[in-house]
Design an enzyme around this catalytic site. Structure first.
Site, mmCIF file in Angstrom:
data_model
loop_
_atom_site.group_PDB
_atom_site.id
_atom_site.type_symbol
_atom_site.label_atom_id
_atom_site.label_comp_id
_atom_site.label_asym_id
_atom_site.label_seq_id
_atom_site.Cartn_x
_atom_site.Cartn_y
_atom_site.Cartn_z
ATOM 1 N N SER A 103 0.696 -1.421 0.341
ATOM 2 C CA SER A 103 0.180 -0.273 0.104
ATOM 3 C C SER A 103 0.796 0.978 -0.137
ATOM 4 O O SER A 103 1.442 1.654 1.223
ATOM 5 C CB SER A 103 -0.398 -0.272 1.418
ATOM 6 O OG SER A 103 -1.553 -0.666 0.780
ATOM 7 N N HIS A 108 6.658 10.781 -9.448
ATOM 8 C CA HIS A 108 7.390 11.106 -10.085
ATOM 9 C C HIS A 108 7.413 11.665 -11.374
ATOM 10 O O HIS A 108 6.173 11.850 -12.215
ATOM 11 C CB HIS A 108 8.525 9.625 -10.574
ATOM 12 C CG HIS A 108 8.842 8.329 -9.808
ATOM 13 N ND1 HIS A 108 9.445 8.802 -8.620
ATOM 14 C CD2 HIS A 108 7.845 7.687 -9.366
ATOM 15 C CE1 HIS A 108 8.802 7.496 -8.440
ATOM 16 N NE2 HIS A 108 8.514 6.942 -9.028
ATOM 17 N N CYS A 131 -3.925 -2.394 -0.584
ATOM 18 C CA CYS A 131 -4.222 -3.481 -0.209
ATOM 19 C C CYS A 131 -5.417 -3.345 1.119
ATOM 20 O O CYS A 131 -5.138 -2.717 2.041
ATOM 21 C CB CYS A 131 -3.035 -4.300 0.401
ATOM 22 S SG CYS A 131 -3.174 -6.426 0.610
#
Length: 256
Positions: A103, A108, A131
């Site tokens: 998780s 970027h 998750c």
């Protein structure tokens, strides 16, 4: 779209990943303008601001932040990674942190320029991976609004399985036939969209390209009325071609 809750047995083991590739296109007339654009975009999307955006994403999806790592790069670009969990975790629970390492939120950035032309392209790659019961789709519209990009490619993938209270395996815990189901009406009106979905694998892909084209929105430190008609046509052609190539994912012949 609000998801209907299912009664599950034990822990929800489904991993849900929503990935964004966002592109902003700009035209800079001179070498100096290109340098200034890189400096401008690098400051606009530095690690500090990206961290604030991902912190807000964590709040929007209802996750708890465990760790933040951020970095600005030379000559340009930045990265941020945030580890998150569904429930609060005490610092001494190191084994739980390891269990929840799927998780996370990452971003970027990649500012760059064409080597021969004045086209400038800024790309931001974002992953929201969870998750359990937390849905990354809840952050979809916030992130689209935060970057307000010209072209966006979206990928959503649900992996693994969980069980309902009767023991039946569930390979997805909500209804979806397109990522577009979760995009706001206002945003859908502004973009042309294409879907490529693999329903049997719970893989969903949507590409978006802005419909409206106002040349002034693509000129850096310049107004269209400062240019000749010929210059405007040439720049408009270059910008449109850049957008079309990114949207369709292939190089194309020069547009007339």
């Amino acid at each position: 779209m609000k998801m209907k809750k299912l009664r599950l047995y034990g822990f929800n083991n489904l991993t849900k990943t929503l990935s964004f590739n966002m592109y902003d296109i700009c035209y800079a007339i001179s070498e100096e303008a290109r340098r200034q654009y890189i400096e401008y975009i690098d400051e606009q999307y530095n690690a500090a601001r990206l961290t604030r955006i991902l912190q807000n994403v964590s709040s929007v999806i209802g996750a708890h932040i465990l760790n933040i790592a951020s970095q600005d790069y030379e000559p340009q670009g930045a990265s941020v990674t945030i580890l998150i969990s569904e429930e609060p975790v005490e610092p001494q629970d190191a084994d739980v942190v390891c269990h929840l390492d799927k998780s996370h939120l990452t971003v970027h950035t990649y500012p760059e320029s064409h080597p021969q032309k004045g086209i400038m392209t800024f790309r931001a790659d974002i992953d929201v991976s969870t998750c359990g019961r937390i849905s990354p789709l809840n952050a979809l519209n916030y992130l689209l609004d935060s970057f307000d990009s010209d072209i966006v490619t979206l990928d959503y993938h649900v992996r693994g399985f969980t069980r309902d209270v009767s023991g039946k395996k569930l390979f997805i815990d909500h209804r979806i036939n397109s990522i577009q189901n979760y995009i706001s009406h206002q945003t859908r009106r502004r973009y042309d969209m294409i879907d490529v979905n693999v329903y049997q694998e719970n893989i969903f892909h949507t590409k978006m390209m802005l419909k409206d084209f106002d040349l002034n929105n693509y000129l850096f430190n310049k107004n269209a009325d400062e240019l000749t008609e010929r210059q405007q046509r040439q720049i408009r052609r270059l910008v449109r071609q850049e957008m079309q190539e990114i949207f369709h994912g292939r190089n194309m012949p020069s547009m007339p």
